[in-house]
Design an enzyme around this catalytic site. Structure first.
Site, PDB file in Angstrom:
ATOM      1  N   CYS A  12      34.816  34.701  34.082  1.00  0.00           N
ATOM      2  CA  CYS A  12      35.790  35.225  35.049  1.00  0.00           C
ATOM      3  C   CYS A  12      36.632  34.103  35.639  1.00  0.00           C
ATOM      4  CB  CYS A  12      35.055  35.987  36.146  1.00  0.00           C
ATOM      5  SG  CYS A  12      36.157  36.608  37.438  1.00  0.00           S
TER       6      CYS A  12
ATOM      7  N   CYS B  59      37.322  34.381  39.368  1.00  0.00           N
ATOM      8  CA  CYS B  59      36.182  34.008  40.218  1.00  0.00           C
ATOM      9  C   CYS B  59      35.997  32.493  40.253  1.00  0.00           C
ATOM     10  CB  CYS B  59      34.882  34.617  39.692  1.00  0.00           C
ATOM     11  SG  CYS B  59      35.013  36.321  39.154  1.00  0.00           S
ATOM     12  N   ASP B  60      36.105  31.849  39.104  1.00  0.00           N
ATOM     13  CA  ASP B  60      35.612  30.473  38.994  1.00  0.00           C
ATOM     14  C   ASP B  60      36.674  29.412  38.727  1.00  0.00           C
ATOM     15  OD1 ASP B  60      33.037  31.458  39.351  1.00  0.00           O
ATOM     16  OD2 ASP B  60      32.774  31.855  37.219  1.00  0.00           O
TER      17      ASP B  60
END
Ligand code: NAP
Length: 319
Positions: free
Chosen positions: A144, A147-148
């Site tokens: 992701c 997300c990261d």
């Protein structure tokens, strides 16, 4: 509808990611005593709880200005639901029968009955199948970018895949990384032309055509990867500290084949603006019905919607 027999629960929730547990918090607070069949621990986590059990730090879930570890966030969700009376079974549902009410749900030979069901079984990212993936997910290996990506500021990283997800993630990651190499197993992308062009025009993106990732090196964080040329068979090493796998997702909907309406890729279909499925009294929320946003916060939001939809529907049945 008359009062249901005492072994018929108002609600069963299948799945325990952010969507299912938010639905559990809301329905428990509405005194519906939900039974959450939360699934089993995965090979990389000793608890169920969905994809956040596979992440490390979560910095984009509102309310945690210093970030929170994914597993800790899910433990908090669960404790909050339990505090209001949600019950949990830490096993997988093996079969459902939604053909008549009360609905029936089996965990192996054990049958549970409920007036309504919320399906929140999530989706999973497809992985390459390398042994190192289990060890390094959340430690340089991610599925992701939203997300990261932030953790890779100034790094050189790789994205695996050739579809829209891979190109979109690679383009997004150039906001942070110094260099992004897209590794694709063929010599042309399947992504839309406009997205491809955006990647071709981006000076931070390089393409490695006709290559597959055959090893990810590193004990507790990604240090490099080995790639194999699919034409010549030659193996080489790429020094990257991050790898994003973007080779597609699969919703966890096998249980509902032929029962609930799905799109051609297996995602459950819900009535727009609601969590209602094609079966009255069965609701769906989270990634199992969302292939667009796939975020913990959107899953939690849709879990809240499902709880409210179910609560109102149950009220209408008992009016
Ligand atoms: P996808 O379209 O199925 O693409 C998967 C990619 O991964 C393909 O290029 C495939 O290679 C490659 N791949 C699959 N298995 C692999 C393996 N084991 N090793 C190496 N490579 C592998 O998946 P997606 O990109 O996640 O997209 C899913 C759907 O969402 C699509 O309909 C897409 O259009 C849509 N989507 C849209 C947007 C947007 O419009 N903004 C953004 C993201 C996704 P091959 O090409 O060789 O098969």
């Amino acid at each position: 509808m008359s009062t249901p027999p005492s072994d018929v629960r108002p609600i069963i929730i299948i799945g325990s990611g952010p969507a299912g547990l938010t639905a559990a918090i809301y329905t428990a607070r509405a005194s519906l005593a939900p039974l959450v069949i939360e699934g089993e621990p995965s090979s990389t986590s000793d608890q169920p709880g969905g994809q956040l059990m596979l992440t490390t730090e979560v910095e984009n879930f509102p309310g945690f200005p210093d970030g929170i570890m994914g597993p800790e966030l899910m433990t908090n969700f669960r404790a909050q639901a339990a505090r209001f009376g949600a019950e949990f079974i830490t096993e997988k549902v093996t079969r459902v029968d939604f053909s008549e009410r009360p609905f029936r749900v089996w965990v192996r030979d054990e049958e549970y009955r409920a007036e309504s069901v919320i399906v929140s079984t999530g989706a999973r990212s497809l992985m390459l199948g390398l042994e190192a993936e289990q060890r390094l997910i959340g430690h340089g290996l991610s599925t992701c970018a939203t997300c990261d990506g932030f953790f890779f500021r100034g790094h050189e990283i790789a994205v695996v895949g050739g579809g829209d997800s891979a190109i979109e993630e690679a383009t997004f990651l150039t906001k942070f990384a110094d260099k992004v190499t897209i590794i694709h197993r063929r010599d042309e992308f399947r992504a839309s032309k406009i997205m491809q062009q955006r990647a071709f025009d981006n000076p931070k993106i390089e393409m490695l055509w006709n290559h597959t990732v055959t090893e990810i090196n590193g004990t507790d964080k990604v240090e490099s990867i080995e790639v194999t040329d699919t034409v010549s068979g030659a193996v080489s090493t790429l020094d990257v500290t991050g790898v994003f796998i973007a080779i597609g997702h699969r919703p966890n909907t096998d249980l509902f084949t032929g029962v609930l309406d799905m799109d051609e890729t297996g995602y459950l279909e819900t009535v727009p603006g609601s969590s209602r499925t094609n079966i009255e009294g069965v609701f769906a929320c989270g990634d199992v019905q969302d292939h667009t946003y796939r975020q913990a916060i959107t899953a939690a939001g849709s879990g809240c919607m499902a709880a409210i939809d179910a609560e109102r529907w149950l009220e209408s049945q008992h009016a």
